[in-house]
Design an enzyme around this catalytic site. Structure first.
Site, short mmCIF file in Angstrom:
data_model
loop_
_atom_site.label_atom_id
_atom_site.label_comp_id
_atom_site.label_asym_id
_atom_site.label_seq_id
_atom_site.Cartn_x
_atom_site.Cartn_y
_atom_site.Cartn_z
N GLN A 75 0.83 -1.21 0.00
CA GLN A 75 0.00 0.00 0.00
C GLN A 75 0.86 1.26 0.00
O GLN A 75 0.57 2.24 0.70
CB GLN A 75 -0.95 -0.01 1.21
N SER A 76 1.92 1.25 -0.79
CA SER A 76 2.84 2.39 -0.83
C SER A 76 2.19 3.65 -1.41
O SER A 76 1.71 3.64 -2.55
CB SER A 76 4.07 2.02 -1.66
#
Ligand SMILES: *Cc1c(COP(=O)(O)O)cnc(C)c1O
Length: 334
Positions: A75-76
């Site tokens: 989930q960067s």
């Protein structure tokens, strides 16, 4: 320090707003809390990586790159902002995503930032945890180069001296806003991860002789390691800006008491910070970074570390779109 001599592409909506958090300040009964809205930088739901990418993407274009490559956790926020910046500039974008949490929830793997990476046209590959991801990145970049691509690789979080320029510049923006608002600021607090934000800010603050302590709330590494990372990046950033040595080790302070179970895994106080900001201020924090920073802010106020009569600025580094990947952490009435 003369930031304007470095190539830069405008990607962010700047300056971002500086606003008082009246209800949260009253609720906690401590210092006056203000918020710097770097969640509102505008690029694909915003966040702190956009300021770094203004300098990184300019460097990519100077090198005639046709593709940018970077890495991050599933989930960067950094990967998502890089994908959006690449789309805007007509470059291809390839992303390595590391499974740092072990979460198998559908939303975690495919919603939130991952959905946006896809919508911006980035290609992605996944990696298990525990690898040296910047080394993985360089291997893949070399593969593409051997096929004739001109790859500009951006380290995790965009945290190198070029990226940190974005936050040295943010320090200037903050000091100007403080003086325009007539605000006497005693502390600045923010979430710190790959270090570029804190390194850039402290370099800018020290170069301007601001005399405002900066506190990074850690999200992953232990304190010593985090402070070491920030220090060494700040030193390189200062060198680049022609003000070598302005940042001393004692200027770099991280508190890593709010990491909880680990990177990307919210603790109860992380979720409480999300709840407080959402219900008292209408502001969304993210479970990986800004809510861990928020949890540190709230706890340090409760412990009297920040006192009434003082003014604390919380830098909101963004990431709220990541909430869509964390639906499993919230009880939603059916
Ligand atoms: C990347 C990120 C941070 C941490 O910034 P670093 O420069 O990596 O230390 C904080 N908040 C959010 C939302 C982020 O995406």
């Amino acid at each position: 320090m003369n930031i304007s001599k470095f190539p830069r592409i405008r990607l962010a909506h700047l300056p971002t707003p500086l606003e008082p958090l009246k209800r949260l300040s009253a609720f906690l009964g401590g210092p006056d809390i203000w918020i710097k809205r770097d969640d509102c930088t505008g690029l694909s739901t915003g966040g702190n990586k956009t300021r770094k990418l203004e300098f990184l993407m300019a460097a990519a274009l100077e090198e005639d790159a046709d593709m940018v490559m970077t890495q991050g956790a599933t989930q960067s926020n950094h990967a998502r902002q890089t994908a959006a910046a690449a789309a805007k500039l007509g470059l291809d974008c390839h992303i390595l995503l590391e499974d740092r949490t072990g979460y198998n929830h559908r939303d975690y793997k495919f919603n939130g930032n991952v959905l946006l990476d896809h919508l911006h046209g980035a290609t992605m590959e996944n990696r298990g945890s525990g690898l040296d991801m910047n080394a993985e990145l360089e291997n893949v970049a070399e593969e593409y180069r051997s096929k004739g691509r001109k790859v500009y690789s951006i380290p995790g979080g965009g945290s190198n001296p070029v990226g940190a320029l974005g936050y040295a510049n943010c320090a200037l923006e903050l000091l100007y806003q403080f003086s325009q608002t007539g605000l006497r600021v005693d502390h600045i607090v923010h979430a710190t991860g790959s270090s570029g934000t804190q390194a850039g800010l402290i370099t800018g603050l020290k170069a301007m002789n601001a005399n405002i302590p900066l506190l990074g709330i850690g999200v992953r590494a232990p304190r010593e390691k985090q402070e070491e990372n920030v220090c060494s990046l700040a030193a390189k950033t200062a060198d680049m800006l022609g003000c070598s040595g302005v940042v001393e080790p004692c200027d770099v302070v991280a508190n890593t008491d709010y990491v909880g179970p680990g990177y990307g895994i919210p603790a109860p106080d992380t979720l409480e910070a999300i709840d407080l900001f959402a219900k008292l201020e209408g502001i969304l924090l993210d479970p990986v970074y800004s809510a861990k920073g928020g949890a540190g802010l709230v706890d340090l106020i409760r412990k009297g570390h920040f006192k009434s009569g003082e003014t604390v600025v919380f830098l909101h580094t963004g990431g709220a779109i990541g909430l869509a990947g964390y639906s499993h952490c919230f009880d939603i009435p059916k």
